[in-house]
Design a protein around this motif. Structure first.
Motif, PDB file in Angstrom:
ATOM      1  N   PRO A  50      34.836  36.170 -25.258  1.00 16.91           N
ATOM      2  CA  PRO A  50      35.515  34.877 -25.429  1.00 16.91           C
ATOM      3  C   PRO A  50      35.613  34.373 -26.869  1.00 16.91           C
ATOM      4  O   PRO A  50      36.454  33.535 -27.174  1.00 16.91           O
ATOM      5  CB  PRO A  50      34.669  33.920 -24.588  1.00 16.91           C
ATOM      6  N   SER A  51      34.776  34.910 -27.780  1.00 15.65           N
ATOM      7  CA  SER A  51      34.721  34.339 -29.135  1.00 15.65           C
ATOM      8  C   SER A  51      35.850  34.809 -30.049  1.00 15.65           C
ATOM      9  O   SER A  51      35.968  34.346 -31.166  1.00 15.65           O
ATOM     10  CB  SER A  51      33.369  34.665 -29.782  1.00 15.65           C
ATOM     11  N   MET A  52      36.681  35.753 -29.583  1.00 16.38           N
ATOM     12  CA  MET A  52      37.756  36.267 -30.440  1.00 16.38           C
ATOM     13  C   MET A  52      39.106  36.141 -29.751  1.00 16.38           C
ATOM     14  O   MET A  52      39.173  36.055 -28.523  1.00 16.38           O
ATOM     15  CB  MET A  52      37.487  37.742 -30.769  1.00 16.38           C
ATOM     16  N   LEU A  53      40.174  36.157 -30.551  1.00 15.41           N
ATOM     17  CA  LEU A  53      41.530  36.122 -30.001  1.00 15.41           C
ATOM     18  C   LEU A  53      41.724  37.358 -29.128  1.00 15.41           C
ATOM     19  O   LEU A  53      41.626  38.489 -29.600  1.00 15.41           O
ATOM     20  CB  LEU A  53      42.561  36.102 -31.134  1.00 15.41           C
ATOM     21  N   ALA A  54      41.999  37.135 -27.831  1.00 13.96           N
ATOM     22  CA  ALA A  54      42.045  38.231 -26.863  1.00 13.96           C
ATOM     23  C   ALA A  54      43.220  39.177 -27.113  1.00 13.96           C
ATOM     24  O   ALA A  54      44.250  38.774 -27.656  1.00 13.96           O
ATOM     25  CB  ALA A  54      42.135  37.661 -25.451  1.00 13.96           C
TER      26      ALA A  54
END
Length: 419
Positions: free
Chosen positions: A44-48
């Motif tokens: 969830p912490s990065m642009l998917a």
């Protein structure tokens, strides 16, 4: 069954953030792109990754199973979509017997301590350093060395996460305890930290793409930084340099030594180097795309971008090597990437789209990345992750570029209305 008679297949592991540029880059060369998702759920912490851009998404964390699934496709490469995927991509490509940097030095390409030790073994200029899981031991090393400032940082995070510049023993202890007590950007525990001699000088980005050892320098940028009262040195602007201006040729020559020491023979690298009084010295290298990449922006100011070059290096190696091997970029237009700092502190009530539109409409602004949404917490900037906007600017001349930058500076804090 073999798919190799059809279009070539490229495999991207964890195509988050900058990795999102790969499907189009390989697609333009007629390659089909398969995504490997190494975790059951997306991180969830990065642009998917945009999975709709891939022919297939393979969700798997068992490496042997993955190799068996990928082998029938006869892929031209297995490439890391982001920093955390480097080691897995190295192992998969090696197991498949396809172009690979191999796994022998994977750790040295990820772990900030091993990285510098690999350089030291190869006789390449680098920082003094020490690592430990004990804040007391880290502090004792700094005291025994007796020269401040020193830098304390996690072993394998990214985006300047948890990096502290320390001026005395109490600074070192506080920084060490903070980093050891918090997770890295990927959610992993920081069980050990590294303390290094402070490299005094100007910092640069050198981006490269290599195809079977044939290196192309695709951009060199100078970091303009602002030192905050907290001791945090935050990024302000990345400024594109002319390839033949000092110290660019010396930087590229030094980076060639770094690539050789770390056995980087294939794919992209994003290298940060400080030019000290003694000469260039490595901050760190990531064998993946520059996280700041905007393909369209780079196409305008450089005539190409690192993602499309990396795709070509693997999918059409002879063509790449003939066109780019041993060469350096040409700056087509002045360009900067501006990571806007902010003093705002609170909760974002709304994003003022009119102000975003005003910034976007400036002649020299290629794109505005609005980093926060309504409901997000905004805090005074301490690092790259806490800058409020990322603005890509390019213009036919320096005057127009500077004028637009100054206007963005005036408008940046009007983008966010606080609750």
């Amino acid at each position: 069954m073999s798919h190799s008679s059809e279009s070539p297949v490229a495999v991207v592991v964890d195509g988050y953030s900058a990795g999102n540029y790969y499907p189009a880059a390989f697609g333009r060369l007629g390659a089909r792109v398969i995504h490997v998702q190494s975790t059951p759920e997306l991180i969830p912490s990065m642009l998917a990754p945009d999975l709709s851009q891939y022919a297939e998404n393979v969700v798997c964390s068992d490496e042997e199973v993955l190799v068996d699934k990928l082998r029938p496709y006869g892929p031209v490469c297995v490439i890391a979509g982001q920093e955390g995927a480097v080691v897995l991509a190295d192992r998969l490509s090696e197991a498949l017997g396809i172009p690979s940097n191999g796994s022998a030095l994977s750790q040295a390409r990820r772990d900030k301590y091993e990285m510098i030790e690999a350089l030291r073994r190869a006789g390449v200029r680098c920082a003094d350093q020490f690592k430990s899981g004990d804040a007391g031991a880290v502090t004792a090393w700094a005291e025994a060395r007796g020269t401040y400032p020193v830098v304390v940082k996690p072993l394998s995070s990214a985006a300047s996460d948890g990096v502290y510049i320390c001026n005395d023993a109490s600074d070192v202890r506080a920084a060490a305890e903070t980093v050891l007590g918090s997770p890295d950007i990927f959610g992993g525990a920081n069980t050990e930290i590294v303390v290094q001699s402070y490299l005094k000088g100007t910092e640069y980005i050198v981006d490269t793409v290599t195809s079977d050892g044939h290196r192309y320098a695709c951009g060199v940028w100078r970091y303009e930084k602002s030192l905050l009262p907290t001791g945090k040195n935050i990024y302000n602007r990345d400024i594109l340099l002319d390839a033949d201006s000092d110290p660019v040729p010396a930087l590229i020559a030094y980076v060639d030594e770094v690539l050789a020491a770390l056995d980087v023979r294939w794919g992209p690298a994003h290298v940060e180097v400080i030019v000290t009084d003694e000469g260039p010295a490595l901050v760190e290298i990531g064998t993946r795309l520059n996280g700041n990449i905007d393909a369209g922006f780079h196409d305008v100011c450089l005539g190409h971008n690192q993602a499309s070059l990396a795709a070509q290096a693997y999918a059409r190696p002879e063509e790449f090597q003939k066109q780019y091997g041993g060469q350096a970029y040409r700056k087509l237009r002045p360009a900067v990437v501006y990571n806007t700092p902010t003093e705002l502190d609170g909760v974002v009530a709304s994003v003022d789209e009119a102000v975003v539109e005003e910034i976007s409409a400036l002649d020299s602004v290629h794109r505005v990345g609005v980093k926060l949404a309504a409901g997000s917490r905004i805090r005074p900037t301490v690092d790259l992750l806490t800058s409020s906007l990322r603005v890509y600017l390019t213009a036919p001349d320096e005057e127009r570029l500077t004028a637009a930058y100054e206007r963005v500076r005036e408008l940046k804090d009007d983008v966010y209305h606080l609750a």
